[in-house]
Design an enzyme around this catalytic site. Sequence first.
Site, PDB file in Angstrom:
ATOM      1  N   GLU A  60       2.286   1.754  -3.353  1.00 57.45           N
ATOM      2  CA  GLU A  60       1.243   2.260  -4.251  1.00 57.45           C
ATOM      3  C   GLU A  60       1.167   3.787  -4.157  1.00 57.45           C
ATOM      4  O   GLU A  60       1.092   4.481  -5.172  1.00 57.45           O
ATOM      5  CB  GLU A  60      -0.108   1.632  -3.873  1.00 57.45           C
ATOM      6  CG  GLU A  60      -1.282   2.172  -4.667  1.00 57.45           C
ATOM      7  CD  GLU A  60      -2.486   2.506  -3.799  1.00 57.45           C
ATOM      8  OE1 GLU A  60      -2.997   1.609  -3.113  1.00 57.45           O
ATOM      9  OE2 GLU A  60      -2.907   3.672  -3.816  1.00 57.45           O
ATOM     10  N   HIS A  61       1.222   4.314  -2.944  1.00 59.21           N
ATOM     11  CA  HIS A  61       1.195   5.774  -2.779  1.00 59.21           C
ATOM     12  C   HIS A  61       2.479   6.411  -3.314  1.00 59.21           C
ATOM     13  O   HIS A  61       2.445   7.416  -4.010  1.00 59.21           O
ATOM     14  CB  HIS A  61       1.072   6.137  -1.293  1.00 59.21           C
ATOM     15  CG  HIS A  61      -0.317   6.080  -0.763  1.00 59.21           C
ATOM     16  ND1 HIS A  61      -0.932   7.162  -0.201  1.00 59.21           N
ATOM     17  CD2 HIS A  61      -1.212   5.066  -0.714  1.00 59.21           C
ATOM     18  CE1 HIS A  61      -2.151   6.819   0.190  1.00 59.21           C
ATOM     19  NE2 HIS A  61      -2.350   5.553  -0.108  1.00 59.21           N
TER      20      HIS A  61
ATOM     21  N   GLU B  65      -4.370   6.965   7.103  1.00 67.55           N
ATOM     22  CA  GLU B  65      -5.441   6.324   6.334  1.00 67.55           C
ATOM     23  C   GLU B  65      -5.837   5.022   7.040  1.00 67.55           C
ATOM     24  O   GLU B  65      -7.015   4.722   7.205  1.00 67.55           O
ATOM     25  CB  GLU B  65      -4.953   6.035   4.908  1.00 67.55           C
ATOM     26  CG  GLU B  65      -6.025   5.446   4.017  1.00 67.55           C
ATOM     27  CD  GLU B  65      -5.485   4.939   2.682  1.00 67.55           C
ATOM     28  OE1 GLU B  65      -4.421   5.396   2.235  1.00 67.55           O
ATOM     29  OE2 GLU B  65      -6.150   4.062   2.089  1.00 67.55           O
TER      30      GLU B  65
ATOM     31  N   GLU C  94       4.473   9.706   2.719  1.00 72.12           N
ATOM     32  CA  GLU C  94       3.342   8.841   2.357  1.00 72.12           C
ATOM     33  C   GLU C  94       3.231   7.629   3.276  1.00 72.12           C
ATOM     34  O   GLU C  94       2.138   7.128   3.525  1.00 72.12           O
ATOM     35  CB  GLU C  94       3.463   8.389   0.902  1.00 72.12           C
ATOM     36  CG  GLU C  94       3.326   9.525  -0.096  1.00 72.12           C
ATOM     37  CD  GLU C  94       1.950  10.186  -0.062  1.00 72.12           C
ATOM     38  OE1 GLU C  94       0.946   9.468   0.044  1.00 72.12           O
ATOM     39  OE2 GLU C  94       1.894  11.433  -0.118  1.00 72.12           O
TER      40      GLU C  94
ATOM     41  N   HIS D 206       0.838  -1.203   0.000  1.00 80.36           N
ATOM     42  CA  HIS D 206       0.000   0.000   0.000  1.00 80.36           C
ATOM     43  C   HIS D 206       0.880   1.263   0.000  1.00 80.36           C
ATOM     44  O   HIS D 206       0.622   2.217  -0.731  1.00 80.36           O
ATOM     45  CB  HIS D 206      -0.893  -0.056   1.250  1.00 80.36           C
ATOM     46  CG  HIS D 206      -1.860   1.078   1.375  1.00 80.36           C
ATOM     47  ND1 HIS D 206      -2.554   1.326   2.525  1.00 80.36           N
ATOM     48  CD2 HIS D 206      -2.254   2.035   0.503  1.00 80.36           C
ATOM     49  CE1 HIS D 206      -3.335   2.375   2.363  1.00 80.36           C
ATOM     50  NE2 HIS D 206      -3.168   2.833   1.138  1.00 80.36           N
TER      51      HIS D 206
END
Length: 972
Positions: free
Chosen positions: A69-70, A166, A144, A66
């Site tokens: 991905e960012h 998040e 991130e 994840h």
Amino acid sequence: MFKLGNIYYGFKLIEETEVKEIQSIARIFIHEKTGAKLLHLENDDHNKVFSIGFRTPPSDSTGVPHIIEHCVLSGSRKYITKEPFMDMVKGSLQTFLNAMTFSDKTLYPVASRNEKDFFNLMDVYLDAVFYPKIYEIPEIFMQEGWHHEIFDEEENIRYKGVVYNEMQGAYSSPERILGENIGKSLYPDTCYQYSSGGNPDIIPELSYEDFLDFHRRFYHPSNSYIYLYGNGNVEKQLKHIDENYLSNFDKAEIHSTIGIQKPFTSRNEIVDYYPISSEENDENRSYLSLNFVLGENTDPEIYLMTSILSQLLVESEAAPLKKALLDEGIGEDIFPVSSGGLQPSFGVVAKNTSPDKKAQFEKVIFETLNNLVENGIDRKLIEACINIVEYDLREASKFPTKGIVYNMISLDSWLYDGDPLVHLQFDKTLNKLKSNMDTSYFENFIKERIINNPHSSLVIIEPKKGLGEEKQRIMEGKLDEYKKSLSPEEIKELIEENNKLKEMQVADDSEEAKATIPKLSIADVEPKAQVIPQKIIKEDKLTILSHNIFTSKIAYVDFYFDISMVEEKLIPYINLLIGLLGKIDTKKRPYSQLANEIYIHTGGIDFDVTCYDQKNSDELYHPKLIVKGKAIGDNITKMMELVSELITQSKIEDKKRIKELFQQMKSRIEMTIFDAGHSVAASRVSSYFSPSKKYMERLKGLDFYWFLSDILETFDSNSEEILSNLNKVYNMVFSADNLILSFTGDEDDFSLVKANLPIVIDKLNTLDFQPIKYGFAEERLNEGILSSANVQYVSKGYNFRRLGFNYNGSMRVLSTILSRDYLHNKIRAQGGAYGAGILLDRTGHIVTFSYRDPNLDRTIQVYDKMADYIDSLNIDEEELTTYIIGTMSQLDPATTPHMKGQIATNRYISKITQEDIQKTRDEVLATKLEDIKAFIPLIDKAMKEDYLCVLGNENMIKDNEKLFNKLVQLKK
Ligand SMILES: [Zn+2]
């Protein structure tokens, strides 16, 4: 003409076939030099899709897939701004631009109708995944992913990072914790035991080196799944991908194969906890879930049966497991759960129950299943459930960009070395399953794969008061210890690193960097607004709006009932009512038979309530109850009969059933509050000053949620009154006065609908229609809504008309600038929130929001300085053009055929004309910097009105108590 075995720009064509289910020619290629796989779906859809995916099985719960991905979207070899991704969001004509991390793969899809734009987007994504700047700029990972934040030796160290927050937000949801534990329980030896998104307790264990390693290991063409869709020039696309990217790589041995979980010999059991706030009730707040691994996803029957079984046993109103569990009082809400992945699972969850009901939970499930196997499943139920799944496949409307849905379906087999087309060619499997209805296939399936299957798990999730605080303490202790372990020099170094990150975050991209971002020109934008075909027919009290649009033979028939006759105190009953219709008995049949009847003959009949603002006003608004039906061909008649039955013959009298449905309604609202926290807070703040939003708040906002909670609290003693109010509303709302029928589909079906209209119309009530003038007054509120969430959703707003401003298309450009630049940088990049933005609409509302935000007062300060930012804004013609283009793409979002009809109807109700739509477009295109600057007093005054609503962590809100004039508990 393509020929099998030929090589096209390095790609060898190995299969070509027609997939009539999705009106496409499919081609499967292998890139010779690297082994990259590519699926091409050619069809006449001009909304073209490119996507590249990688198999990324995690080997821990640090969320490394994840975080990557960012991070890859934050600068690459060719595109050297801080966030090329945001630059494309800001200035391209994309209809889809996002990236997603799944439990075993990471996907980078883009879509656009414009060819030049499509190539730009494709190039930005390919450069991002293969040549990201993450190796040279460690600050990307810090921002991130996560980092230790400290700016002064005296202060405490904190964890900070976008993904970190998040996931703090995601883990505020007990259903998320349940889902993670189901994976852990069923697949303890494979990648599915881990959280690919990242468990916030574990994310800080990820080192920068391990992060880079993960990218090195998996982001290689040999591990990639490339996808092209639509009416584009595929040879040009292949050439681009090969020449600019793949040809630079050689084949590599990538160890990304996803291991099979060896079946268990006995059921696994897991207990875990979720945090609740100090004042919440913790009784009957547990989750029980029983799960079974069904087989492998590459098998098309298993694939469809996973969905069908969820419907059949749990989801449908006639579902035997749901019914039995509710009847036994095990849980207030029963829903299915499925894990997806290589070995999909079927599971049933009882929510709001107690751990001591565990044995009874299992007993009821197995008794019910055994009974089904012995006595046979109702054939009508099977037929209805197959039909539900079939509609789902044919409509493919999970995203309005169909091509993305097909990409995901193909990967459900492709990623596991199966045939990428097998699930898209669903007719064969569906026909087989349908023909199996005459056999004991379904009973045997349940017997073998559920009842006699030891590869299963029981997962229990219990609430724990103070768990949030306990975790906070542990984290603070850890950070404290970490700080103590550092020498003064090391602390200085850490502060240095943080300062460097901050400097980077506040610095603007250089002109040189900005010049690397591909740009469109105004000439690439369609200045004319799309016209949605709409025929208006007025007959007596009825208005018919017909939208002749290609819908793959599905007729969409939506009735919009005017509900402005419902008195103020009964408003929430309208929403309660629509939660019952279709789920309670009618005078003709019991609800279980009703549900089967609906799904055998139609694609579903749904109810909704909403309120449409009249153009340029929030004082004038039109509350509507909408009945939405869909059916194919001759089934239209049957659908009309069923609509009529639901709205005129429902029996609102079964107290037990009604209470059950109310409990389920409450549970479903609770499941979405945090996921949609930004819109919950934004709607609430608008309701303080806007009559139409106040109405909406009563109808379906937090006011409604609290009303529902109170109703349930006193249901047993007040049921007579509640039922009487429901009946009153039921007998009132389905009135022929001001009725609008909205049809979307083809001409023939429209004739059929028209011919059958009396079936519905003739039975409507003919009470004297008296619209009510509601007296909603402005309320000066700053509310803090206390909850167990680990993050905040902060919203401020006002109505700019009341400040003397009128809506203008340039406001849309202003909102792009503020949302994509200022708020994004301040609240997300620097603040660590997952997202933020501002809306300015035709009604006059200006509303800011933040999403999964670690901050509170800091975010408010950011909002309050928006006017200063615009004041100091210094952009040239070219940059402004970029914002204009990005704004234009928001005016033309991807839509399903049904959505088109709905949009046209909404405009009709709001009295928005084609001229209005065109005017907004013209104004967007003509926007000058001075137009943007002219909004400075608007923003300034609106923020100074100081209407504030924060939904968030109770301690955080209490620490900022002075900002609020009212604190309320989310859960009472
Ligand atoms: Zn994310």
